[in-house]
Design an enzyme around this catalytic site. Structure first.
Site, short mmCIF file in Angstrom:
data_model
loop_
_atom_site.label_atom_id
_atom_site.label_comp_id
_atom_site.label_asym_id
_atom_site.label_seq_id
_atom_site.Cartn_x
_atom_site.Cartn_y
_atom_site.Cartn_z
N LEU A 21 0.82 -1.22 0.00
CA LEU A 21 0.00 0.00 0.00
C LEU A 21 0.85 1.27 0.00
CD1 LEU A 21 -2.90 -0.91 2.48
CD2 LEU A 21 -3.07 -0.60 0.00
N ARG A 22 2.17 1.11 0.27
CA ARG A 22 3.05 2.29 0.34
C ARG A 22 2.57 3.27 1.42
NH1 ARG A 22 6.09 -1.16 -2.50
NH2 ARG A 22 5.80 -1.08 -4.74
N ASN A 46 7.50 -3.19 3.57
CA ASN A 46 8.75 -2.71 2.94
C ASN A 46 8.67 -1.23 2.57
OD1 ASN A 46 6.93 -3.37 0.85
ND2 ASN A 46 8.58 -3.79 -0.61
N LYS A 104 7.41 -10.72 8.14
CA LYS A 104 7.83 -10.88 6.75
C LYS A 104 9.35 -11.03 6.66
CE LYS A 104 7.84 -10.71 2.31
NZ LYS A 104 6.98 -10.38 1.21
N LEU A 224 9.03 -9.13 -9.12
CA LEU A 224 9.81 -10.19 -8.46
C LEU A 224 8.90 -11.00 -7.55
CD1 LEU A 224 13.04 -8.18 -7.71
CD2 LEU A 224 12.79 -10.09 -9.31
N ASP A 252 0.04 -9.31 -4.43
CA ASP A 252 1.33 -8.63 -4.58
C ASP A 252 1.18 -7.40 -5.48
OD1 ASP A 252 3.98 -8.06 -4.17
OD2 ASP A 252 4.75 -9.53 -5.60
N HIS A 256 4.25 1.23 -8.56
CA HIS A 256 5.38 2.14 -8.79
C HIS A 256 4.90 3.13 -9.84
CE1 HIS A 256 8.50 -0.20 -6.65
NE2 HIS A 256 7.87 -1.27 -7.11
N ALA A 268 10.74 -3.18 -9.85
CA ALA A 268 9.96 -4.41 -9.94
C ALA A 268 8.63 -4.21 -9.24
CB ALA A 268 10.73 -5.55 -9.30
C1 NCD Z 1 7.41 -5.53 -4.57
C2 NCD Z 1 7.44 -4.03 -4.30
O1 NCD Z 1 7.47 -3.26 -5.25
O2 NCD Z 1 7.38 -3.64 -3.13
N1 NCD Z 1 7.81 -5.76 -5.93
C3 NCD Z 1 7.54 -6.85 -6.66
O3 NCD Z 1 8.05 -6.95 -7.77
N2 NCD Z 1 6.71 -7.77 -6.24
C4 NCD Z 1 8.28 -6.23 -3.59
C5 NCD Z 1 8.07 -7.73 -3.55
O4 NCD Z 1 7.05 -8.20 -3.06
O5 NCD Z 1 8.93 -8.45 -4.01
ZN ZN Z 2 5.29 -8.16 -2.61
#
Ligand code: NCD
Ligand code: ZN
Length: 350
Positions: A21-22, A46, A104, A224, A252, A256, A268
């Protein structure tokens, strides 16, 4: 005799067991896309800096709740980012107080904002042992980061080098192997009968590595773990539609901005929150398994986490192709929506 095709499907409101969700302007823009359709989501930690402590997770949850649209009944479930300095007592407190649902594990450097992840797995053993005692699940990003390992093999190698040793050293630890992308991972989860489950993303059910690389490079399909060969995609679809309770949805969805995707070294992540349920209904419909969609999106994950499934409903209706915005606007710039490459006939009824 064949029965009439299904054109309407009413299910318990889904949960997303892996969501990014950033924060700030991006959070405010992407949160409504998930809150519109989902009852709950397991929110990834993250951020920069990462969400490591109970106090940080509580504060992040408050920011998410404050960003929710009026009247939305969406519940964010929080995760703690495991570092080599994580305090087992803080983790246990976060779990007991209902602040964090899971921890995590990012191998250091495995993906976006994973620099503070784990290098030496023996250093986090006290945390993992405490989690096994209290029944708190560990969500793992299952890729090794050894530069000598080919990027398409990193998940399969992770199973042998990291996952099996953790399971051996910390028996009773409940683990979710997240966003699995290979037949190897599907087989490993299927053959393990205790304390192991896996999430599968929407996009990995739809794209293989050709979509990223054949006929031109398509940065919006780069994520990823990276999508693998077609035989792996097929294994993922079979697992998702099987009804097997060990497999459940974690989109997931990872926004971005286009500016950050379309670079010589782009980020990614695939943003799929907006049309995820339409995509999934299409996949299950094509497999002739619409009746198993509810298990994958609304039942299996809740059961694994020991939560009741949502008592609210969501209805999907099949009809003319659904229009969805190719991009959503955010305060940081536009974010491109996942393009499955085929028309979506299933829409979520308002
Ligand atoms: C995710 C992200 O942008 O936070 N990116 C992704 O490619 N899935 C990180 C992650 O879950 O690997
Ligand atoms: Zn992820």
């Amino acid at each position: 005799m064949t029965s009439a095709p299904i054109t309407r499907l009413s299910i318990s409101r889904p949960d997303d067991w892996h969501l990014h969700l950033r924060d700030g302007a991006m959070l405010r823009a992407v949160l409504p896309e998930t809150a519109r359709h989902f009852a709950r989501a397991l929110v990834m930690p993250n951020l920069v800096p990462p969400v490591v402590t109970a106090a940080q997770a509580g504060a992040y949850r408050d920011r998410i709740l404050a960003a929710l649209p009026e009247g939305a009944a969406f519940q964010p479930l929080m995760t703690l980012y495991l570092t080599e300095e994580t305090d087992p007592a803080d983790v246990a407190r976060a779990h007991a107080q209902g602040i964090a649902t899971a921890v995590k594990l990012y191998p250091a450097g495995a993906t976006t904002n994973a620099a503070s992840g784990v290098r030496d797995f023996d250093k986090v053993r006290p945390v993992l042992e405490r989690m096994a005692e209290i029944g708190m699940p560990l969500c793992v990003h299952g890729e090794v980061t050894d530069p000598a390992v080919d990027i398409f093999d990193r998940e399969a190698v992770f199973i042998d080098r990291v996952l099996k040793p953790i399971r051996r050293k910390v028996p009773g630890l409940r683990i979710v192997m997240e966003h699995v992308t290979t037949e190897d991972a599907v087989d490993f989860v299927r053959d393990t009968h205790k304390d192991l489950a896996a999430t599968i993303t929407t996009h990995h059910l739809i794209i293989n590595r050709n979509h990223i690389l054949a006929g031109g490079i398509r940065p919006h399909f780069y994520c990823l773990p990276v999508a693998k060969r077609e035989k792996h995609r097929i294994a993922l679809v079979q697992a998702a539609v099987s009804g097997d309770p060990r497999f459940f949805l974690g989109t997931d969805s990872a926004p971005h901005t286009d500016a950050n995707k379309l670079l010589p070294c782009g980020c990614a992540g695939i943003f799929s929150a907006t049309n995820t349920l339409s995509c999934l209904a299409e996949v299950f419909d094509a497999a002739g398994r619409l009746k198993d969609l509810e298990a994958f999106v609304s039942i299996n994950g809740a059961k694994f986490y020991g939560l009741p499934r949502s008592d609210r409903k969501l209805t999907l209706v099949k009809g003319a192709p659904v229009a969805y915005p190719p991009q959503i606007e955010t305060g940081d710039g536009p974010v491109t929506t996942f393009d499955p490459g085929f028309p979506l006939h299933w829409r979520v009824e308002a």
